[in-house]
Write a protein that holds these residues in place. Structure first.
Motif, PDB file in Angstrom:
ATOM      1  N   VAL A 125      11.681   2.282 -13.994  1.00 59.87           N
ATOM      2  CA  VAL A 125      11.990   2.992 -15.151  1.00 59.87           C
ATOM      3  C   VAL A 125      11.300   2.081 -16.175  1.00 59.87           C
ATOM      4  N   THR A 126      10.742   2.495 -17.359  1.00 61.17           N
ATOM      5  CA  THR A 126      10.428   1.770 -18.597  1.00 61.17           C
ATOM      6  C   THR A 126      11.736   1.913 -19.596  1.00 61.17           C
ATOM      7  N   ASN A 127      11.384   1.147 -20.718  1.00 59.97           N
ATOM      8  CA  ASN A 127      12.387   1.277 -21.942  1.00 59.97           C
ATOM      9  C   ASN A 127      12.352   2.658 -22.473  1.00 59.97           C
ATOM     10  N   SER A 128      11.174   3.517 -22.150  1.00 60.57           N
ATOM     11  CA  SER A 128      11.232   4.807 -22.919  1.00 60.57           C
ATOM     12  C   SER A 128      11.500   5.752 -21.840  1.00 60.57           C
ATOM     13  N   LYS A 129      12.184   5.635 -20.641  1.00 64.71           N
ATOM     14  CA  LYS A 129      12.716   6.522 -19.890  1.00 64.71           C
ATOM     15  C   LYS A 129      11.549   7.018 -19.154  1.00 64.71           C
ATOM     16  N   VAL A 130      10.369   6.385 -18.893  1.00 61.83           N
ATOM     17  CA  VAL A 130       9.190   7.023 -17.835  1.00 61.83           C
ATOM     18  C   VAL A 130       9.627   6.390 -16.873  1.00 61.83           C
ATOM     19  N   LYS A 131       9.505   6.991 -15.579  1.00 63.63           N
ATOM     20  CA  LYS A 131       9.974   6.433 -14.410  1.00 63.63           C
ATOM     21  C   LYS A 131       8.758   6.749 -13.486  1.00 63.63           C
ATOM     22  N   PHE A 132       8.549   5.489 -12.810  1.00 63.06           N
ATOM     23  CA  PHE A 132       7.537   5.460 -11.661  1.00 63.06           C
ATOM     24  C   PHE A 132       8.094   5.308 -10.510  1.00 63.06           C
ATOM     25  N   VAL A 133       7.780   6.096  -9.603  1.00 62.36           N
ATOM     26  CA  VAL A 133       8.264   6.536  -8.118  1.00 62.36           C
ATOM     27  C   VAL A 133       7.156   6.044  -7.199  1.00 62.36           C
ATOM     28  N   MET A 134       7.506   5.092  -6.187  1.00 67.18           N
ATOM     29  CA  MET A 134       6.466   5.001  -5.458  1.00 67.18           C
ATOM     30  C   MET A 134       7.011   5.170  -3.967  1.00 67.18           C
ATOM     31  N   VAL A 135       6.134   5.964  -2.900  1.00 64.97           N
ATOM     32  CA  VAL A 135       6.606   6.203  -1.762  1.00 64.97           C
ATOM     33  C   VAL A 135       5.754   5.389  -0.846  1.00 64.97           C
ATOM     34  N   VAL A 136       6.517   4.389  -0.076  1.00 61.49           N
ATOM     35  CA  VAL A 136       5.914   3.706   0.652  1.00 61.49           C
ATOM     36  C   VAL A 136       6.251   4.040   2.381  1.00 61.49           C
ATOM     37  N   ASP A 137       5.113   3.714   3.150  1.00 61.54           N
ATOM     38  CA  ASP A 137       5.261   3.953   4.600  1.00 61.54           C
ATOM     39  C   ASP A 137       6.293   3.027   5.188  1.00 61.54           C
ATOM     40  N   SER A 138       7.152   3.399   6.084  1.00 54.66           N
ATOM     41  CA  SER A 138       8.249   2.564   6.343  1.00 54.66           C
ATOM     42  C   SER A 138       7.290   1.750   7.580  1.00 54.66           C
ATOM     43  N   SER A 139       6.650   1.993   8.304  1.00 47.62           N
ATOM     44  CA  SER A 139       5.921   1.243   9.336  1.00 47.62           C
ATOM     45  C   SER A 139       5.442   0.067   8.838  1.00 47.62           C
ATOM     46  N   ASN A 140       4.880   0.156   7.465  1.00 52.56           N
ATOM     47  CA  ASN A 140       4.375  -1.029   6.752  1.00 52.56           C
ATOM     48  C   ASN A 140       5.319  -2.238   6.278  1.00 52.56           C
ATOM     49  N   MET A 166       0.937  -1.217   0.139  1.00 53.05           N
ATOM     50  CA  MET A 166       0.061   0.100  -0.139  1.00 53.05           C
ATOM     51  C   MET A 166       0.932   1.212  -0.109  1.00 53.05           C
ATOM     52  N   ALA A 167       0.966   2.106  -1.030  1.00 51.66           N
ATOM     53  CA  ALA A 167       1.640   3.069  -1.147  1.00 51.66           C
ATOM     54  C   ALA A 167       1.248   4.341  -0.494  1.00 51.66           C
ATOM     55  N   VAL A 168       2.004   5.244  -0.362  1.00 52.01           N
ATOM     56  CA  VAL A 168       1.658   6.486   0.232  1.00 52.01           C
ATOM     57  C   VAL A 168       1.440   7.611  -0.866  1.00 52.01           C
ATOM     58  N   CYS A 169       2.336   7.431  -1.855  1.00 57.68           N
ATOM     59  CA  CYS A 169       2.312   8.399  -3.032  1.00 57.68           C
ATOM     60  C   CYS A 169       2.988   7.687  -4.269  1.00 57.68           C
ATOM     61  N   ILE A 170       2.254   7.826  -5.258  1.00 58.27           N
ATOM     62  CA  ILE A 170       2.644   7.304  -6.638  1.00 58.27           C
ATOM     63  C   ILE A 170       2.833   8.204  -7.539  1.00 58.27           C
ATOM     64  N   ALA A 171       3.981   8.268  -8.340  1.00 55.79           N
ATOM     65  CA  ALA A 171       4.196   9.327  -9.280  1.00 55.79           C
ATOM     66  C   ALA A 171       4.735   8.526 -10.620  1.00 55.79           C
ATOM     67  N   VAL A 172       4.265   9.274 -11.664  1.00 56.78           N
ATOM     68  CA  VAL A 172       4.630   9.057 -12.888  1.00 56.78           C
ATOM     69  C   VAL A 172       5.514   9.979 -13.479  1.00 56.78           C
ATOM     70  N   ILE A 173       6.677  10.045 -13.996  1.00 53.76           N
ATOM     71  CA  ILE A 173       7.425  11.053 -14.389  1.00 53.76           C
ATOM     72  C   ILE A 173       7.987  10.751 -16.001  1.00 53.76           C
ATOM     73  N   ALA A 174       7.827  11.900 -16.420  1.00 54.81           N
ATOM     74  CA  ALA A 174       8.209  11.622 -17.952  1.00 54.81           C
ATOM     75  C   ALA A 174       9.675  11.513 -18.036  1.00 54.81           C
ATOM     76  N   LYS A 175      10.135  11.522 -19.477  1.00 53.22           N
ATOM     77  CA  LYS A 175      11.522  11.126 -19.883  1.00 53.22           C
ATOM     78  C   LYS A 175      12.122  12.507 -19.471  1.00 53.22           C
ATOM     79  N   GLU A 176      11.647  13.872 -19.606  1.00 46.86           N
ATOM     80  CA  GLU A 176      12.288  14.949 -19.354  1.00 46.86           C
ATOM     81  C   GLU A 176      12.159  15.246 -17.988  1.00 46.86           C
ATOM     82  N   ASN A 177      11.772  14.478 -17.180  1.00 47.08           N
ATOM     83  CA  ASN A 177      11.910  14.853 -15.667  1.00 47.08           C
ATOM     84  C   ASN A 177      10.571  15.625 -15.207  1.00 47.08           C
TER      85      ASN A 177
END
Lengths: 613, 139
Positions: free
Chosen positions: B73-88, B1-12
């Motif tokens: 990271v995908t092959n087209s340099k699109v990044k997925f970043v997920m922040v997860v609670d440490s207590s979990n 269960m994530a706390v934050c999910i982000a999709v970042i493009a190739k150009e950041n």
């Protein structure tokens, strides 16, 4: 309706604030309370103005009628929408929709329930609301009727889908202005069926409410569960009959025959083969013409492209088109695809007429593929119905549903390309990432393009590489690999032209030497000869291939076909080189001939002055 | 269960950010932004080899006292970043991987939509639903 008067009097007694006797039948009560709770969360006593406004606007009455209603119900006077005001307002809306003037007197009659467009079916909310009723006034009737209301919610559920479609008809002038692309005949057809509905609607609703009250009153307190289930069955049976009688026009998400024919014609204009599909860009241009905003079109695409491959088959296209039309007529887009628009449903419905109009008769595999399509669609329909039911109920995409959907969507890719897929690839695909089905469809569409450039229908074109233009950003090798694995099992591989180019090359070298006309003719025949050997292996291959069983393991075939493709590429390259050499040799001959001509002309010049003199 | 999910493009720049609605959402945005440096570092470290050999799942980018950040990271340099609670502590690597896989699948579904221009913000309800299912349920 023995229960009716008792309930009515109880409600009337309980609801008599401000000296107004408001007779409410049980169904109305339940409906109103649910609408009220939707407009205002339970702890508050008054409904939020904005949500009430939205609801009123959803009733599709003209704004001045709505103003009148708010005045009459007393909300303006007290300044807020309390429960009584709200209930009176709802009753007035029902009256207005049935054509009565907006007066207190008119609501004393028996009225059908007010109809609202595009109410979101919060089935979760509904179970909570009967319990959490606000205000002391309604405690009495509701505690007594609570059991009934719980069961009634099931029927209320079923009634809900019926109610939205009827309301837009009440205000027809609004919609025709939005008809941009839909032809007038279609619009007339819809309004015609809508008019029929309108007359049928009040009777229908009244009939069902009467039915509800009758048997329930008889079984009240005895075994409500049983009565409820039988009632549900009888109601659904009745509804089906009504459906068939009312030309399926109850459900806005059901496609009529007229609409289906129109959609099929439109599909044909974009893509003549009804068994094939429209690519994403073509569909995008087409739907952009409808002038809907892009986010909505994006959502429609998401809903209708069930297998998420960037292309629309005929049923997907019909669903998408239907959603566009519905949106243009003012319906809100649903969160999930309605059952009647799911591709299996549409395909099963249209499978019979499509059998007759298949265009590619020459494909030997189209018939066995077609039969298997039918089998698959039958099995898929059952699984897809379950899946679509669950997806319709649980809108917040739980894990299981999503996975089930994925499996079923993977399975759904099969009918589209059934001419090319085997059972084993289906099993394989369902376990792998979606990348493969997607690239499969890319390559199959490109192959189909190449197909049309082929020589004869049974033989595939010897040059499948022509399809590169679209796959510019994708790794071509990967595409060919996956291509080979997934698609080629049923497809005829390109013919490997074996030996003929080589001997002809040597012959050309021999022939190039005597620079005379007979040599040129021989070269021409040689090039023709080049073509005929190519054709003959293709014919051999086509004759041998139907013998190839489509149940071979995919891997073997894929590597074989990969090799075949590579050899074909090599051969073609060699043929290219040969032809280029031929070209250069002919050019040399041309030069030599020119030189001869010049020499002859100079000779002539030299001789002429002699004769003149 | 994530706390934050982000999709970042190739150009950041972000294509999609969704956090659990707490009072300090900006903190998550900042965390995601700073984690991009770590992502770039990981990509460039493996960049010498062929793109195919580089794995898509980057693993734990860096842990802080409150939460952990995972990258993909995908092959087209699109990044997925997920922040997860440490207590979990119940979340294992496999689960994180499967979550990223689901994200990737949903992202490719969006790509298939011809009305979506790559580089636009992601406005898909299906994607939203999927992300919501992965976020922590805050009652």
């Amino acid at each position: 309706m023995e229960q009716g008067p008792a309930g009515v009097s109880a409600a009337a007694a309980a609801a008599s604030t401000g000296g107004l006797l408001l007779p409410l039948s049980e169904s109305e009560q339940q409906r109103y309370s649910e609408l009220f709770s939707r407009c205002c969360p339970p702890p508050e006593a008054a409904a939020g103005g904005s949500s009430v406004g939205e609801l009123f606007r959803a009733s599709q009455l003209p704004p001045d009628t709505l103003h009148q209603i708010t005045e009459v119900c007393g909300a303006k006077r007290v300044g807020y929408f309390g429960p009584t005001q709200f209930y009176i307002a709802l009753k007035l809306i029902a009256a207005a929709q049935s054509g009565f003037p907006v007066r207190i007197e008119s609501i004393k009659n028996e009225l059908p329930l007010p109809q609202f467009v595009a109410l979101k079916n919060d089935s979760d909310v509904r179970y909570g609301t009967p319990a959490e009723l606000h205000g002391v006034k309604f405690q009495v009737p509701h505690t007594s009727l609570e059991k009934n209301s719980y069961k009634r919610t099931d029927e209320g559920d079923k009634q809900e889908p019926k109610s939205p479609p009827m309301s837009p008809i009440c205000s027809p002038p609004a919609s025709p202005s939005t008809y941009q692309r839909v032809p007038l005949s279609y619009g007339y057809g819809k309004s015609r069926s809508g008019l029929e509905q309108q007359h049928g609607a009040p009777y229908e609703v009244r009939h069902t409410t009467h039915q509800q009250d009758g048997p329930l009153s008889g079984n009240y307190g005895a075994k409500p569960a049983l009565a409820c289930s039988t009632l549900n069955r009888s109601l659904s049976g009745e509804r089906e009959q009504q459906d068939s009688n009312a030309h399926y026009s109850d459900d806005p998400w059901r496609i009529t025959e007229e609409q289906r024919d129109y959609y099929i014609n439109q599909f044909r204009s974009l893509q003549p083969d009804l068994n094939s599909f429209i690519s994403g860009s073509v569909a995008k241009n087409f739907f952009t013409k409808s002038k809907l905003p892009i986010p909505e079109l994006s959502h429609i695409w998401e809903l209708s492209d069930v297998d998420c491959d960037g292309a629309l088959t005929l049923p997907e296209f019909c669903a998408a088109f239907h959603l566009v039309v519905a949106r243009k007529n003012g319906y809100q887009l649903p969160e999930t695809l309605p059952e009647t628009l799911v591709p299996e449903y549409l395909q099963a419905a249209s499978l019979k007429p499509m059998r007759d109009c298949t265009l590619f008769d020459s494909y030997s595999e189209s018939l066995p593929g077609g039969q298997q399509t039918r089998d698959f669609s039958r099995t898929e329909k059952t699984s897809a119905e379950e899946v679509s039911d669950s997806s319709a109920l649980l809108k917040d995409g739980k894990k299981d549903d999503k996975q089930a959907l994925k499996v079923s969507t993977d399975l759904k890719t099969i009918p589209k390309e059934f001419q090319h897929l085997t059972v084993k690839t289906a099993a394989q695909e369902s376990n792998t990432l979606k990348a493969r089905p997607r690239s499969r469809s890319y390559s199959s569409t490109s192959i189909e393009d190449a197909m049309k450039k082929g020589e004869e229908p049974p033989t595939p074109p010897p040059r499948p590489q022509k399809s590169h233009s679209r796959a510019s950003s994708l790794d071509l090798n990967k595409i060919f690999q996956q291509n080979a694995q997934a698609v080629r099992s049923g497809w005829l591989p390109p013919p490997p032209p074996a030996l003929p180019p080589r001997p002809s090359l040597s012959q050309e070298v021999v022939i190039a030497q005597p620079p005379s006309k007979p040599a040129r003719r021989k070269l021409r025949t040689e090039t023709q000869g080049l073509e005929t050997p190519e054709l003959s292996p293709t014919i051999n291959v086509t004759s041998s291939l139907p013998a190839v069983k489509p149940h071979l393991p995919v891997q073997k075939q894929s590597s074989k076909q990969k090799r075949a493709i590579q050899t074909a590429i090599r051969k073609n390259k060699e043929a290219n080189a040969v032809l280029a050499r031929l070209n250069s040799e002919l050019q040399q001959q041309l030069k030599e001939v020119h030189k001869e001509r010049i020499a002859l002309e100079t000779q002539l010049e030299q001789l002429r002055p002699v004769t003149v003199l | 269960m994530a706390v934050c999910i982000a999709v970042i493009a190739k150009e950041n720049y972000p294509l999609y950010i969704r956090s659990v609605p707490t009072e300090n959402e900006l903190k998550f945005h900042y965390t995601v932004h700073t984690s991009l440096d770590v992502v770039d570092e990981k990509i460039s470290a493996m960049g010498k080899a062929l793109v195919d050999q580089r794995e898509l799942y980057l693993g734990l980018l860096y842990p802080t006292e409150d939460y952990k950040v995972y990258g993909y990271v995908t092959n087209s340099k699109v990044k997925f970043v997920m922040v997860v609670d440490s207590s979990n502590t119940a979340l294992r690597d496999n689960e994180i991987r499967s979550m990223f896989r689901k994200l990737h699948n949903s992202y490719t579904d969006i790509m298939c939509n011809p009305f979506y221009n790559p580089g636009d913000r992601i406005n898909s309800r299906a994607f939203d639903n999927m992300v919501n299912s992965m976020m922590m349920q805050v009652c």
